[in-house]
Design a protein around this motif. Sequence first.
Motif, PDB file in Angstrom:
ATOM      1  N   THR A  13       0.816  -1.217   0.000  1.00  0.00           N
ATOM      2  CA  THR A  13       0.000   0.000   0.000  1.00  0.00           C
ATOM      3  C   THR A  13       0.850   1.268   0.000  1.00  0.00           C
ATOM      4  O   THR A  13       0.385   2.320  -0.432  1.00  0.00           O
ATOM      5  N   TRP A  18       1.350   3.486  -3.128  1.00  0.00           N
ATOM      6  CA  TRP A  18       0.361   4.478  -3.551  1.00  0.00           C
ATOM      7  C   TRP A  18       0.514   5.795  -2.808  1.00  0.00           C
ATOM      8  O   TRP A  18      -0.228   6.735  -3.043  1.00  0.00           O
ATOM      9  N   ASN A  72     -11.191   3.728   0.956  1.00  0.00           N
ATOM     10  CA  ASN A  72     -10.319   2.998   0.033  1.00  0.00           C
ATOM     11  C   ASN A  72     -10.203   3.693  -1.321  1.00  0.00           C
ATOM     12  O   ASN A  72      -9.253   3.482  -2.064  1.00  0.00           O
ATOM     13  N   CYS A 100      -6.933   6.140  -1.844  1.00  0.00           N
ATOM     14  CA  CYS A 100      -5.573   5.619  -1.851  1.00  0.00           C
ATOM     15  C   CYS A 100      -4.775   6.125  -3.058  1.00  0.00           C
ATOM     16  O   CYS A 100      -5.040   5.762  -4.201  1.00  0.00           O
TER      17      CYS A 100
END
Length: 236
Positions: free
Chosen positions: A101, A104, A219, A222
């Motif tokens: 993650t 990003w 979400n 992101c």
Amino acid sequence: ERSVEKVLENLWDKRLVYAYAEHSGPAGAFNVGLRLARGELIGFLDDDDIVYPEHFSRLVKYLDEHPTCPAVYSDINLVWLDAKGNIIKKKLHRAGSWQETKLWSGFFLMNLLSVVIRRTCLDKVVGFVEGFKNAVDWQFALELARYFSFDYLPGAGGELRYWENKWQVGKKSVLDRNLQRNLIIYLYGISPFYSFGLLKKQKPGLIKALAYLFNTAPNLLCGLELRKLHSEPAYA
């Protein structure tokens, strides 16, 4: 400026292979290199950046000691130069341990010059997406991350350089980079933001509506640089 051939005359040894190809942007050049590569391990270096002498040996040693690790990366020094090549500012960027993650996040940097991958990675990821004029290293890392995790080895492996008289520095280049980033976000479908069409008309309640949307579905946020998308005319 001296030609590539003239520079190579002073550096040449039997381990070097020089491949000439018509200009096709950074992604095209990297793809030529990948097609010609024969080694079990692959590293990268742009012509305007610097890799430290011990960098590749450190990462190769790590991969030798960790045979199941597909790729390893290090920290990097960010260096800003004026038009004459004098250093204006230098900053160590600590990439930190691997989390997919983090790719990003605008605060995470894993530049190609800090990475060594195993050739076997190319069984899944055949190369770079051509057509992007920057952010190609980010796109390649995202593609690799679909199949592999990376190990992190602390310590700066080289210098990512920003030249005052080149495309990396200036308002237009920042706009271009952000546009490329968002095209890549669109390419990977990481956010369906574009399908909403909210930016087609500027409405007083837009920011409030976006705040509600992303608080409801965090979400979607992101990696998306909403402020730039909303305020920069270039994106219109």
